[in-house]
Design a protein around this motif. Structure first.
Motif, PDB file in Angstrom:
ATOM      1  N   PHE A  22      48.656 -33.038  21.984  1.00 56.18           N
ATOM      2  CA  PHE A  22      47.546 -32.828  21.070  1.00 56.18           C
ATOM      3  C   PHE A  22      47.181 -31.350  21.079  1.00 56.18           C
ATOM      4  CE2 PHE A  22      42.834 -32.450  20.573  1.00 56.18           C
ATOM      5  CZ  PHE A  22      42.829 -32.602  19.188  1.00 56.18           C
ATOM      6  N   VAL A  23      47.300 -30.712  19.932  1.00 51.98           N
ATOM      7  CA  VAL A  23      47.028 -29.284  19.797  1.00 51.98           C
ATOM      8  C   VAL A  23      45.767 -29.142  18.952  1.00 51.98           C
ATOM      9  CG1 VAL A  23      47.923 -27.045  19.086  1.00 51.98           C
ATOM     10  CG2 VAL A  23      49.500 -28.819  19.897  1.00 51.98           C
ATOM     11  N   GLN A  24      44.677 -28.733  19.605  1.00 54.01           N
ATOM     12  CA  GLN A  24      43.386 -28.671  18.919  1.00 54.01           C
ATOM     13  C   GLN A  24      43.190 -27.293  18.304  1.00 54.01           C
ATOM     14  OE1 GLN A  24      39.805 -29.234  21.326  1.00 54.01           O
ATOM     15  NE2 GLN A  24      38.896 -30.411  19.659  1.00 54.01           N
ATOM     16  N   LEU A  25      43.529 -27.209  17.032  1.00 53.45           N
ATOM     17  CA  LEU A  25      43.405 -25.936  16.347  1.00 53.45           C
ATOM     18  C   LEU A  25      42.077 -25.834  15.619  1.00 53.45           C
ATOM     19  CD1 LEU A  25      45.640 -25.888  13.128  1.00 53.45           C
ATOM     20  CD2 LEU A  25      44.714 -27.952  14.163  1.00 53.45           C
ATOM     21  N   LYS A  26      41.699 -24.632  15.247  1.00 51.80           N
ATOM     22  CA  LYS A  26      40.485 -24.415  14.469  1.00 51.80           C
ATOM     23  C   LYS A  26      40.678 -24.961  13.055  1.00 51.80           C
ATOM     24  CE  LYS A  26      39.160 -20.006  16.638  1.00 51.80           C
ATOM     25  NZ  LYS A  26      38.979 -18.543  16.359  1.00 51.80           N
ATOM     26  N   ALA A  27      39.581 -25.337  12.416  1.00 53.92           N
ATOM     27  CA  ALA A  27      39.641 -25.690  11.004  1.00 53.92           C
ATOM     28  C   ALA A  27      40.199 -24.513  10.219  1.00 53.92           C
ATOM     29  CB  ALA A  27      38.251 -26.043  10.489  1.00 53.92           C
ATOM     30  N   GLY A  28      41.228 -24.781   9.404  1.00 54.52           N
ATOM     31  CA  GLY A  28      41.867 -23.715   8.646  1.00 54.52           C
ATOM     32  C   GLY A  28      42.942 -22.972   9.405  1.00 54.52           C
ATOM     33  N   GLY A  29      43.255 -23.404  10.620  1.00 59.79           N
ATOM     34  CA  GLY A  29      44.250 -22.712  11.425  1.00 59.79           C
ATOM     35  C   GLY A  29      45.673 -23.172  11.219  1.00 59.79           C
ATOM     36  N   ASP A  30      45.888 -24.118  10.302  1.00 56.92           N
ATOM     37  CA  ASP A  30      47.220 -24.703  10.115  1.00 56.92           C
ATOM     38  C   ASP A  30      48.248 -23.672   9.667  1.00 56.92           C
ATOM     39  OD1 ASP A  30      46.244 -27.781  10.030  1.00 56.92           O
ATOM     40  OD2 ASP A  30      44.917 -26.537   8.839  1.00 56.92           O
ATOM     41  N   LEU A  31      47.864 -22.840   8.701  1.00 53.66           N
ATOM     42  CA  LEU A  31      48.808 -21.852   8.181  1.00 53.66           C
ATOM     43  C   LEU A  31      49.281 -20.926   9.296  1.00 53.66           C
ATOM     44  CD1 LEU A  31      50.152 -20.872   5.571  1.00 53.66           C
ATOM     45  CD2 LEU A  31      48.186 -19.370   5.211  1.00 53.66           C
ATOM     46  N   SER A  32      48.367 -20.562  10.188  1.00 52.16           N
ATOM     47  CA  SER A  32      48.722 -19.659  11.284  1.00 52.16           C
ATOM     48  C   SER A  32      49.620 -20.328  12.311  1.00 52.16           C
ATOM     49  CB  SER A  32      47.455 -19.132  11.957  1.00 52.16           C
ATOM     50  OG  SER A  32      46.700 -18.351  11.064  1.00 52.16           O
ATOM     51  N   VAL A  33      49.282 -21.554  12.712  1.00 53.35           N
ATOM     52  CA  VAL A  33      50.074 -22.196  13.753  1.00 53.35           C
ATOM     53  C   VAL A  33      51.475 -22.523  13.240  1.00 53.35           C
ATOM     54  CG1 VAL A  33      49.448 -24.627  13.364  1.00 53.35           C
ATOM     55  CG2 VAL A  33      49.905 -23.825  15.671  1.00 53.35           C
ATOM     56  N   LEU A  34      51.601 -22.921  11.978  1.00 50.89           N
ATOM     57  CA  LEU A  34      52.924 -23.187  11.408  1.00 50.89           C
ATOM     58  C   LEU A  34      53.730 -21.895  11.305  1.00 50.89           C
ATOM     59  CD1 LEU A  34      51.930 -25.724   8.601  1.00 50.89           C
ATOM     60  CD2 LEU A  34      53.139 -26.241  10.732  1.00 50.89           C
ATOM     61  N   THR A  35      53.055 -20.799  10.969  1.00 51.01           N
ATOM     62  CA  THR A  35      53.736 -19.496  10.952  1.00 51.01           C
ATOM     63  C   THR A  35      54.228 -19.137  12.347  1.00 51.01           C
ATOM     64  OG1 THR A  35      52.431 -18.709   9.075  1.00 51.01           O
ATOM     65  CG2 THR A  35      53.433 -17.033  10.488  1.00 51.01           C
ATOM     66  N   GLY A  36      53.395 -19.401  13.353  1.00 45.89           N
ATOM     67  CA  GLY A  36      53.793 -19.108  14.724  1.00 45.89           C
ATOM     68  C   GLY A  36      55.012 -19.900  15.152  1.00 45.89           C
ATOM     69  N   ILE A  37      55.056 -21.181  14.778  1.00 43.97           N
ATOM     70  CA  ILE A  37      56.223 -22.003  15.112  1.00 43.97           C
ATOM     71  C   ILE A  37      57.477 -21.443  14.445  1.00 43.97           C
ATOM     72  CG2 ILE A  37      57.286 -24.279  14.755  1.00 43.97           C
ATOM     73  CD1 ILE A  37      54.472 -25.481  15.093  1.00 43.97           C
ATOM     74  N   CYS A  38      57.362 -21.126  13.152  1.00 41.64           N
ATOM     75  CA  CYS A  38      58.520 -20.590  12.432  1.00 41.64           C
ATOM     76  C   CYS A  38      58.955 -19.233  13.014  1.00 41.64           C
ATOM     77  CB  CYS A  38      58.193 -20.442  10.950  1.00 41.64           C
ATOM     78  SG  CYS A  38      57.929 -22.012  10.087  1.00 41.64           S
ATOM     79  N   LYS A  39      57.982 -18.409  13.388  1.00 40.82           N
ATOM     80  CA  LYS A  39      58.290 -17.104  13.959  1.00 40.82           C
ATOM     81  C   LYS A  39      59.069 -17.246  15.257  1.00 40.82           C
ATOM     82  CE  LYS A  39      55.903 -12.862  15.522  1.00 40.82           C
ATOM     83  NZ  LYS A  39      56.547 -11.898  14.597  1.00 40.82           N
ATOM     84  N   HIS A  40      58.642 -18.213  16.090  1.00 40.88           N
ATOM     85  CA  HIS A  40      59.345 -18.376  17.363  1.00 40.88           C
ATOM     86  C   HIS A  40      60.715 -19.008  17.166  1.00 40.88           C
ATOM     87  CE1 HIS A  40      59.685 -18.313  21.643  1.00 40.88           C
ATOM     88  NE2 HIS A  40      59.892 -19.619  21.716  1.00 40.88           N
ATOM     89  N   LEU A  41      60.900 -19.797  16.117  1.00 41.09           N
ATOM     90  CA  LEU A  41      62.242 -20.319  15.832  1.00 41.09           C
ATOM     91  C   LEU A  41      63.225 -19.172  15.617  1.00 41.09           C
ATOM     92  CD1 LEU A  41      61.585 -23.353  13.428  1.00 41.09           C
ATOM     93  CD2 LEU A  41      62.280 -23.443  15.829  1.00 41.09           C
ATOM     94  N   LEU A  42      62.780 -18.106  14.982  1.00 36.55           N
ATOM     95  CA  LEU A  42      63.661 -16.951  14.793  1.00 36.55           C
ATOM     96  C   LEU A  42      64.007 -16.300  16.130  1.00 36.55           C
ATOM     97  CD1 LEU A  42      62.277 -15.079  11.638  1.00 36.55           C
ATOM     98  CD2 LEU A  42      64.178 -16.697  11.799  1.00 36.55           C
ATOM     99  N   VAL A  43      63.021 -16.254  17.022  1.00 42.11           N
ATOM    100  CA  VAL A  43      63.279 -15.692  18.357  1.00 42.11           C
ATOM    101  C   VAL A  43      64.315 -16.540  19.085  1.00 42.11           C
ATOM    102  CG1 VAL A  43      62.246 -15.193  20.609  1.00 42.11           C
ATOM    103  CG2 VAL A  43      60.993 -14.648  18.509  1.00 42.11           C
TER     104      VAL A  43
END
Length: 779
Positions: A284-305
């Motif tokens: 369970f990842v408790q993100l801030k309201a409106g934080g979805d775009l950022s967390v999905l970007t972070g996942i995609c960014k780390h996939l490149l790494v």
């Protein structure tokens, strides 16, 4: 408004740590049946027919119906919806003779609907301030005269999402023959971000996941959706996946019980087991309201790494390069965006630490067949469309669209909200086969864009909208800017509401106001050719038949298809060549007409729709065929990481409000004042706050506060009398119930490109109420 809530001394706030489902669910249903006088009735036999191949489809959520059905295919909320529909009380002419509209306006939503089923057509009389009976033929004749006196561009035809495919197709055809493309629907309020975002990404306005995919997946994402309240039957395939070890990663500001623990109330073994039920979320990842775009970007960014590291070490690739090369466009630009994004901004906006995001990305990288489910927590933002497209980007990076056990899965709300769009309910003419309709029925449909929900509200406020025809729903309570919309509503010339129960919107009378009662989904619909089937589409794009068997609540009720056809015959009989009366007599002819207009999706409609499990629409993205402009699935790069630009949350007592639903409601229908899964009993006037924010703002639990929208535009938006409740919610966020808090939502605060109200990110200012109450019992 009049309240039926408990005395303040009887309001209880108690942490709920039992599983979703289980004995709590059964007790709740028994209590609801008892409250409605149905405990010793045949309601239990009726529930046994719900969502069965030879029974009726639930009027609640639109989750998929299995091909191989079990003894019981209903959930707690679906059963409540059926109990609600079969309330033995009657909202009949005698009731209306005893109550003025001015009096009823003081009642609240729950009490209005508890008056029972509407039984006869009614017309508002301003002299008596009462609804009075009217004969059906007279009502149709008068409504037709009113419609003819108005400019069709000034009349709105709204659909709530519960009407059948047959009724929906007839409704949009009637509106267009009349001359209006103003066909907003409940999609405009929730998943229009999906309908706008997915076609550009994958060429489909709906998801690619079918029920069978859950048995083949090896990982599940769940983002911004409360499954325990809004689609409880979905818990069954999720539980089965969890029992075979499939990780389920949940992103949400609130730890909803449905994705914490679940005990299947239809399993005797589970019910008799003393255990706590199945652990649903592995993470369970408790993100801030409106934080979805950022967390999905972070996942995609780390996939490149991870991909770079795999290449350096000569290990198998993390990304699906063959899929990306053959099937997609825009990957290089997207990669450049990811590499340029700053981790500090990702962490700040999401509220999630970098190592946690990287851990989830590594888990995703280790799995081959991944499903991503999402709800309004993703769509109801200013950049809701970009949220949806970023989720698509994440799936496309690893080829998780268009293969078994994988895909994108928007979880829709009302029972046929997806289906009504499929058969023509849309304000966007490019989405409707207008040339075919023109040729089939010999009329010229309007070709300009009609009004969506937000534009309808604006039209009501500025006086442009003169008439409103509602096919179900409680429009004025569901929309933003409630107070202003209600005030302006009465300036319209005409209101026609097709409904099963009384609600507040029906009391906002116009110069001419009509209330037309219709059959419920589980009631027998008998026409001259016999008892009729209807159909609807579920969230997974499967078409199902529905057959009501129960006696109608009144012998004066008409079916939705019959009401629509009668209105069309009275209003525009000479404007098109439509066999309205034949369609009333035999709904199979309507299904033939739908197949004729949409042959790819509805081939052999009448032969297939009653089969167990129904039949699946021809969603070609499932087969990696992309109906986009360039014939490819597209990586779409967002403008930035701010899912809610233009709204600044500054100041120590300004927070971001997200509206939520209880497990004792469905949309605007309030079944009761308990939210068992959140431990709130006896009230809906609460504000859920982080304990640190309560202390920081100098508040106390149980204290009464008021909310004011923190926007300076000359309009004061307020809701008063909310009880402070300490809850596990991110600091800086707060939550309260829809629709009670809708007055706080500015009409302009909506998705930039889809116009979905941004109900999950409203900036609010908290004020202490003048009179304090600390009487809530805390256990």
């Amino acid at each position: 408004m009049k309240r039926s809530e408990l005395d303040p001394d009887d309001i209880h706030i108690k942490h709920y740590d039992s599983p979703t489902g289980g004995w709590g669910s059964l007790k709740s249903l028994i209590k609801k049946a008892e409250e409605n006088g149905l405990l010793a009735s045949d309601i239990w036999a009726m529930l046994g027919e719900q969502n069965k191949p030879d029974g009726f489809m639930c009027v609640s959520c639109s989750w998929a119906k299995p091909k191989d059905s079990g003894p019981f295919e209903f959930c707690e909320n679906g059963a409540k919806a059926t109990i609600w529909e079969h309330d033995p009380k009657k909202c009949d002419p005698e009731f209306f003779a005893s109550h003025t509209i001015s009096e009823l306006l003081e009642w609240n939503d729950h009490d209005l609907e508890k008056t029972g089923r509407l039984t006869a057509p009614m017309k508002y009389n301003p002299a008596s301030d009462k609804y009075e009976p009217i004969e059906w033929d007279v009502a149709f004749r008068e409504i037709a005269a009113e419609l003819k006196s108005l400019n069709p561009d000034d009349v709105v035809f709204y659909a709530s999402g519960r009407a059948s495919l047959e009724a929906s197709h007839m409704y949009q055809l009637f509106a267009r023959i009349y001359g209006s493309n103003n066909l907003p629907d409940s999609s405009n309020m929730c998943h229009e971000s999906t309908s706008v975002g997915l076609p550009k990404s994958i060429g489909s306005p709906v998801g690619t996941v079918q029920l069978e995919d859950f048995a083949e997946c090896d990982m599940i994402f769940f983002i911004g959706h409360n499954v325990g309240t809004n689609a409880p039957r979905m818990l069954h395939p999720l539980q089965e996946a969890r029992k075979r070890g499939v990780p389920l990663v949940t992103f949400n500001p609130l730890p909803e019980r449905g994705l914490v623990r679940f005990k299947n109330p239809q399993s005797p073994a589970e019910m008799l087991s003393p255990g706590p039920g199945t652990e649903m979320s592995s993470d369970f990842v408790q993100l801030k309201a409106g934080g979805d775009l950022s967390v999905l970007t972070g996942i995609c960014k780390h996939l490149l790494v991870l991909e770079d590291e795999a290449q350096r070490q000569g290990q198998p690739a993390i990304l699906d390069h063959a899929f990306i090369q053959e099937h997609t466009s825009g990957f290089e630009e997207f990669c450049a965006f990811l590499r340029a994004e700053n981790w500090n901004e990702i962490v700040t906006r999401s509220g999630i630490e970098r190592d946690e995001i990287e851990r989830i990305a590594a888990l995703y990288a280790s799995k081959e067949r991944v499903i991503a489910n999402y709800g309004m927590g993703l769509t109801q933002h200013r950049e809701g469309v970009e949220n949806v497209q970023m989720l698509c980007n994440m799936l496309l990076m690893r080829g998780n669209i268009g293969k078994e056990g994988a895909g994108i899965s928007p979880v829709r709300g009302h029972s046929n909200v997806q289906g009504q769009r499929t058969v023509g309910i849309s304000e966007k003419p490019e989405l409707v086969p207008l040339d075919k309709l023109a040729a089939f029925y010999r009329f010229e449909p309007p070709r300009h864009k009609g009004l969506d929900t937000v534009e309808t509200c604006q039209g009501i406020l500025d006086g442009r909208v003169k008439g409103f025809v509602g096919l179900g729903g409680n429009f004025s309570r569901a929309v933003p800017e409630t107070a202003l919309v209600e005030k302006a509503w009465r300036r319209m010339e005409l209101q026609v509401q097709i409904a099963t129960k009384l609600n507040r919107n029906h009391l906002l009378t116009t110069r001419a106001t009509y209330l037309l009662p219709c059959l419920g989904r589980s009631e027998r619909d008998t026409q001259v050719t016999g008892d009729q089937w209807v159909s609807m589409e579920d969230s997974t794009a499967n078409i199902h038949g529905s057959f009501g068997k129960r006696a109608p609540a009144s012998d004066k009720l008409m079916s939705e298809p019959a009401i629509i056809a009668k209105l069309a015959l009275a209003t525009c009989p000479e404007k098109a060549d439509v066999p309205w009366q034949a369609w009333i007599d035999d709904y199979a002819l309507v299904r033939d007409a739908i197949e004729r207009a949409y042959p790819d999706d509805f081939k052999d409609f009448n032969q297939r729709f009653t089969h167990p499990g129904g039949f699946h629409r021809n969603i070609v993205a499932c087969k990696r065929e992309w109906k986009t402009d360039n014939g490819k699935a597209n990586f779409i790069t967002p403008r930035n990481l701010n899912a809610d630009p233009d709204i600044q949350v500054n100041g120590k007592n300004i927070l971001t409000l997200l509206t939520i639903r209880s497990n004792d409601q469905f949309n605007t229908t309030i079944y009761g004042y308990d939210d068992r899964l959140r431990g709130i009993h006896g009230t809906r006037m609460v504000l859920l706050l982080n304990a640190n924010d309560i202390a920081r703002l100098g508040l106390k639990e149980g204290e009464m506060v008021n909310l004011r929208t923190a926007v300076e535009d000359g309009v004061e938006r307020r809701v008063e009398g909310l009880r402070v409740v300490s809850y596990e919610i991110p600091a800086g966020n707060c939550a309260g119930y829809y629709p009670e808090l809708n007055p706080l939502m500015p009409l302009f605060h909506h998705s930039r490109t889809a116009h979905v109200p941004a109900a999950k990110s409203i900036p609010v200012h908290i004020e202490k109420a003048g009179r304090q109450e600390y009487s809530a019992a805390r256990h």
